[in-house]
Write a protein that holds these residues in place. Structure first.
Motif, PDB file in Angstrom:
ATOM      1  N   MET A 351       0.809  -1.212   0.000  1.00  0.00           N
ATOM      2  CA  MET A 351       0.000   0.000   0.000  1.00  0.00           C
ATOM      3  C   MET A 351       0.843   1.263   0.000  1.00  0.00           C
ATOM      4  O   MET A 351       0.495   2.268  -0.641  1.00  0.00           O
ATOM      5  CB  MET A 351      -0.952  -0.003   1.195  1.00  0.00           C
ATOM      6  CG  MET A 351      -1.987   1.103   1.137  1.00  0.00           C
ATOM      7  SD  MET A 351      -3.132   1.100   2.537  1.00  0.00           S
ATOM      8  CE  MET A 351      -4.179  -0.300   2.161  1.00  0.00           C
ATOM      9  N   SER A 352       1.964   1.256   0.684  1.00  0.00           N
ATOM     10  CA  SER A 352       2.770   2.478   0.800  1.00  0.00           C
ATOM     11  C   SER A 352       3.871   2.582  -0.247  1.00  0.00           C
ATOM     12  O   SER A 352       4.617   3.560  -0.270  1.00  0.00           O
ATOM     13  CB  SER A 352       3.395   2.558   2.195  1.00  0.00           C
ATOM     14  OG  SER A 352       4.290   1.482   2.406  1.00  0.00           O
ATOM     15  N   GLN A 374      -1.030   6.171   8.110  1.00  0.00           N
ATOM     16  CA  GLN A 374      -1.734   6.372   6.842  1.00  0.00           C
ATOM     17  C   GLN A 374      -2.303   5.057   6.316  1.00  0.00           C
ATOM     18  O   GLN A 374      -3.407   5.027   5.759  1.00  0.00           O
ATOM     19  CB  GLN A 374      -0.783   6.976   5.812  1.00  0.00           C
ATOM     20  CG  GLN A 374      -0.489   8.453   6.021  1.00  0.00           C
ATOM     21  CD  GLN A 374      -1.741   9.308   5.920  1.00  0.00           C
ATOM     22  OE1 GLN A 374      -2.530   9.173   4.992  1.00  0.00           O
ATOM     23  NE2 GLN A 374      -1.929  10.184   6.900  1.00  0.00           N
ATOM     24  N   TYR A 378      -6.301   4.222   5.385  1.00  0.00           N
ATOM     25  CA  TYR A 378      -6.849   3.703   4.136  1.00  0.00           C
ATOM     26  C   TYR A 378      -7.573   2.377   4.346  1.00  0.00           C
ATOM     27  O   TYR A 378      -8.596   2.112   3.706  1.00  0.00           O
ATOM     28  CB  TYR A 378      -5.742   3.546   3.094  1.00  0.00           C
ATOM     29  CG  TYR A 378      -5.412   4.830   2.365  1.00  0.00           C
ATOM     30  CD1 TYR A 378      -6.304   5.383   1.453  1.00  0.00           C
ATOM     31  CD2 TYR A 378      -4.210   5.498   2.592  1.00  0.00           C
ATOM     32  CE1 TYR A 378      -6.008   6.560   0.780  1.00  0.00           C
ATOM     33  CE2 TYR A 378      -3.901   6.678   1.917  1.00  0.00           C
ATOM     34  CZ  TYR A 378      -4.809   7.200   1.013  1.00  0.00           C
ATOM     35  OH  TYR A 378      -4.520   8.370   0.352  1.00  0.00           O
ATOM     36  N   PHE A 382     -11.398   2.351   3.207  1.00  0.00           N
ATOM     37  CA  PHE A 382     -11.756   1.487   2.093  1.00  0.00           C
ATOM     38  C   PHE A 382     -12.412   0.187   2.547  1.00  0.00           C
ATOM     39  O   PHE A 382     -12.739  -0.658   1.719  1.00  0.00           O
ATOM     40  CB  PHE A 382     -10.518   1.136   1.258  1.00  0.00           C
ATOM     41  CG  PHE A 382      -9.965   2.284   0.452  1.00  0.00           C
ATOM     42  CD1 PHE A 382     -10.415   3.591   0.635  1.00  0.00           C
ATOM     43  CD2 PHE A 382      -8.977   2.071  -0.495  1.00  0.00           C
ATOM     44  CE1 PHE A 382      -9.897   4.639  -0.098  1.00  0.00           C
ATOM     45  CE2 PHE A 382      -8.457   3.122  -1.240  1.00  0.00           C
ATOM     46  CZ  PHE A 382      -8.918   4.400  -1.034  1.00  0.00           C
ATOM     47  N   LYS A 403      -8.756  -3.030  -3.638  1.00  0.00           N
ATOM     48  CA  LYS A 403      -8.822  -1.839  -2.784  1.00  0.00           C
ATOM     49  C   LYS A 403      -7.418  -1.404  -2.371  1.00  0.00           C
ATOM     50  O   LYS A 403      -7.116  -0.202  -2.332  1.00  0.00           O
ATOM     51  CB  LYS A 403      -9.673  -2.130  -1.551  1.00  0.00           C
ATOM     52  CG  LYS A 403     -11.148  -2.335  -1.831  1.00  0.00           C
ATOM     53  CD  LYS A 403     -11.872  -2.680  -0.544  1.00  0.00           C
ATOM     54  CE  LYS A 403     -13.304  -3.081  -0.779  1.00  0.00           C
ATOM     55  NZ  LYS A 403     -13.982  -3.486   0.481  1.00  0.00           N
ATOM     56  N   VAL A 404      -6.556  -2.374  -2.051  1.00  0.00           N
ATOM     57  CA  VAL A 404      -5.174  -2.046  -1.691  1.00  0.00           C
ATOM     58  C   VAL A 404      -4.458  -1.422  -2.885  1.00  0.00           C
ATOM     59  O   VAL A 404      -3.702  -0.450  -2.742  1.00  0.00           O
ATOM     60  CB  VAL A 404      -4.423  -3.311  -1.215  1.00  0.00           C
ATOM     61  CG1 VAL A 404      -2.937  -3.006  -1.006  1.00  0.00           C
ATOM     62  CG2 VAL A 404      -5.033  -3.837   0.077  1.00  0.00           C
ATOM     63  N   ALA A 407      -5.628   2.113  -3.139  1.00  0.00           N
ATOM     64  CA  ALA A 407      -5.033   2.901  -2.052  1.00  0.00           C
ATOM     65  C   ALA A 407      -3.568   3.195  -2.335  1.00  0.00           C
ATOM     66  O   ALA A 407      -3.072   4.306  -2.080  1.00  0.00           O
ATOM     67  CB  ALA A 407      -5.176   2.146  -0.735  1.00  0.00           C
ATOM     68  N   LYS A 408      -2.858   2.207  -2.869  1.00  0.00           N
ATOM     69  CA  LYS A 408      -1.450   2.402  -3.231  1.00  0.00           C
ATOM     70  C   LYS A 408      -1.288   3.555  -4.218  1.00  0.00           C
ATOM     71  O   LYS A 408      -0.384   4.389  -4.084  1.00  0.00           O
ATOM     72  CB  LYS A 408      -0.917   1.104  -3.836  1.00  0.00           C
ATOM     73  CG  LYS A 408       0.450   1.207  -4.483  1.00  0.00           C
ATOM     74  CD  LYS A 408       0.726  -0.045  -5.301  1.00  0.00           C
ATOM     75  CE  LYS A 408       1.819   0.226  -6.317  1.00  0.00           C
ATOM     76  NZ  LYS A 408       1.935  -0.871  -7.296  1.00  0.00           N
ATOM     77  N   MET A 411      -1.798   6.947  -2.394  1.00  0.00           N
ATOM     78  CA  MET A 411      -0.890   7.301  -1.301  1.00  0.00           C
ATOM     79  C   MET A 411      -0.041   8.537  -1.602  1.00  0.00           C
ATOM     80  O   MET A 411       0.179   9.365  -0.722  1.00  0.00           O
ATOM     81  CB  MET A 411      -0.008   6.096  -0.968  1.00  0.00           C
ATOM     82  CG  MET A 411       0.719   6.198   0.356  1.00  0.00           C
ATOM     83  SD  MET A 411      -0.371   6.169   1.802  1.00  0.00           S
ATOM     84  CE  MET A 411      -0.650   4.406   2.012  1.00  0.00           C
ATOM     85  N   LEU A 437     -16.313   4.579  -3.707  1.00  0.00           N
ATOM     86  CA  LEU A 437     -15.014   5.222  -3.555  1.00  0.00           C
ATOM     87  C   LEU A 437     -14.731   6.160  -4.718  1.00  0.00           C
ATOM     88  O   LEU A 437     -14.221   7.277  -4.524  1.00  0.00           O
ATOM     89  CB  LEU A 437     -13.927   4.144  -3.459  1.00  0.00           C
ATOM     90  CG  LEU A 437     -12.476   4.622  -3.477  1.00  0.00           C
ATOM     91  CD1 LEU A 437     -12.210   5.532  -2.287  1.00  0.00           C
ATOM     92  CD2 LEU A 437     -11.530   3.434  -3.467  1.00  0.00           C
TER      93      LEU A 437
END
Length: 496
Positions: A351-352, A374, A378, A382, A403-404, A407-408, A411, A437
């Motif tokens: 994700m990051s 963070q 998320y 999410f 979803k990940v 989110a990635k 970020m 979303l």
């Protein structure tokens, strides 16, 4: 007429997802059958059942008057079924002749390969296709169109009774297509049965005798081509109703975030458009239309040959995905398994990944507490279902992995978000959450490019829709103007 191939009440599911539902299908000797349907209608799965790649769950398959149950593609080949794949099924480091007879090499009594026989027979089939190619030539040295013709020569050399052609003309010129149609006509006259898959509707009416149309895994029509019009064909292909599963929200769009002018890249031919803050700009098109290539060119993952890209009024020259991220672009790939996520790494690391620079302190050291804060934010926003941020990403469901992936891409806090097939392989519940979303991001002023082969999704979520065909833009529709039939006409357009 004599049936060479028959499917009766054939069904196929993957896990709990039903892909084919009680399919009846028939190919007669001396007939060319077009198999039509939108992306995801079930065409590929049906062909894989016929060619022994997938086992069927229910129903009967017959070749002539005998029932068959293939457990491998080789069994289907030995029974007289050949397939020309859309994605080339060849080995570039081998010669043309070696590819034509791959796995079927002629041998002498001692098992030694007869190379002279491979060369002479390969030359015969290449000449049949009016190709002046040396059978000893390394395949990698040929153009994509020439490689496609080698794939066709390979299928012809099998002397199969049933030949399946999956988008065989995609890489061919008009002259090569004419030659292929002449070969198909000769095969038809010799009593072969052909299955022809093409998104070019004109080709279907030009060369095919019969047509079968799949929609959502069901056979909705089968009969002579002469008895169906192009309008009826399109209507059968797209005849679905939108439901309230698409929670569209109308918002006032803002300033221009992205301006693309006469962009030329791999499979992208002079594309120009503008996209605004607070807007979902949808991109429709069939497989190979150029949507993914356009997305990657904008993001910096594909090289741009010519044209310009402006972000928030500033000209950008993006040479890598890192440049895309720095310029304010987030990209969610259509292939999350191989391109979007690192399956052996944890949810947190995935994700990051693109936003690590956010969490570096003045000394360039990663602030892990800020990073994890963070990530937790998320996960909660999410509704990612996981037993912890350190869970391996491969342990999550497809919807939660998606979803990940989204989110990635968010970020680094981008201004533009490119979503390429964002709901592919996710269940209905996760789809709804992703659509919600999208609305949230839209309301925050993001400019969203939505590339999707799901027509109801595009119609349900987009403010505008651009249509691509063969690397070009062939249509533009406002939300009020857009309908499935109009878009389908543009997706099969061969000229702008």
């Amino acid at each position: 007429m004599t049936a060479l191939l028959e499917l009766e009440q054939v069904s196929k599911s993957f896990s709990t997802v039903s892909v084919l539902k009680q399919i009846d299908f028939r190919v007669d000797a001396g007939r060319i059958v077009a198999l039509a349907g939108e992306n995801g209608a079930g065409k590929s799965t049906m062909m894989k059942l016929i060619t022994g790649i997938y086992p069927r769950d229910e129903g009967v398959m017959r070749l002539g008057d005998r029932e068959v149950n293939f457990s491998s593609a080789r069994q289907a080949m030995d029974a007289g079924i050949a397939m020309i794949h859309q994605e080339l099924n060849l080995l570039p480091e081998l010669s043309v002749g070696e590819n034509i007879f791959l796995g079927r090499e002629p041998t002498d009594a001692f098992g030694r390969i007869l190379w002279s026989e491979i060369e002479s027979q390969s030359r015969r089939w290449l000449e049949e296709l009016k190709l002046s190619i040396d059978p000893k030539e390394k395949l990698a040295n040929l153009s994509i169109a020439q490689q496609q013709m080698v794939e066709i020569a390979r299928a012809l050399s099998m002397n199969a009774d049933i030949i399946i052609m999956d988008e065989p003309t995609d890489a061919l010129t008009d002259i090569e297509t004419t030659i292929l149609f002449e070969i198909m006509d000769r095969l038809r006259q010799s009593g072969k049965g052909l299955v022809f898959i093409s998104h070019r509707l004109g080709e279907i009416f030009q060369i095919c005798d019969d047509i079968a149309i799949l929609r959502d895994g069901q056979m909705v029509h089968q009969g002579p081509v002469a008895e169906i019009s192009e309008d009826d064909l399109i209507r059968h292909m797209v005849g679905r109703e939108l439901t309230d599963q698409y929670p569209y929200e109308a918002l006032q769009r803002g300033d221009v975030r992205l301006s693309v002018s006469n962009l030329v890249a791999h499979n992208v031919k002079g594309v120009s458009f503008e996209a605004h803050a607070g807007e979902v700009l949808g991109f429709a098109g069939l497989v190979g239309a150029g949507r993914t290539e356009l997305a990657k060119a904008i993001y910096g993952a594909n090289s741009v040959k010519s044209g310009s890209i402006e972000i928030n009024g500033k000209s950008c020259r993006l040479k890598s995905p890192q440049d895309g991220v720095k310029a304010g672009i987030g990209y969610v790939t259509e292939d999350r398994k191989h391109e979007g996520l690192i399956q052996m790494h944890a949810l947190s690391a995935n994700m990051s990944l693109t936003g690590l620079s956010r969490f570096l302190n003045r000394l360039g050291i990663l602030d892990k507490a800020s990073e994890r804060e963070q990530i937790e934010k998320y996960i909660k926003a999410f509704s990612v279902k996981t037993h912890g941020m350190d869970a391996q990403i491969s342990q999550l469901s497809g919807g939660n992995q998606q979803k990940v992936s989204i989110a990635k891409s968010l970020m680094p806090r981008p201004d533009i978000l490119i979503l390429d097939e964002p709901t592919r392989g996710v269940d209905v519940g996760a789809r709804r959450e992703i659509y919600t979303l999208i609305n949230t991001l839209k309301s925050q002023g993001l400019c969203i490019l939505l590339m999707s082969s799901d027509m109801p999704e595009l119609l349900g979520m987009s403010d505008r829709i651009l249509v691509m065909s063969e690397g070009k833009l062939t249509g533009e529709f406002s939300r009020d103007e857009a309908d499935q039939e109009s878009i389908m006409r543009c997706t099969v357009a061969e000229h702008v």
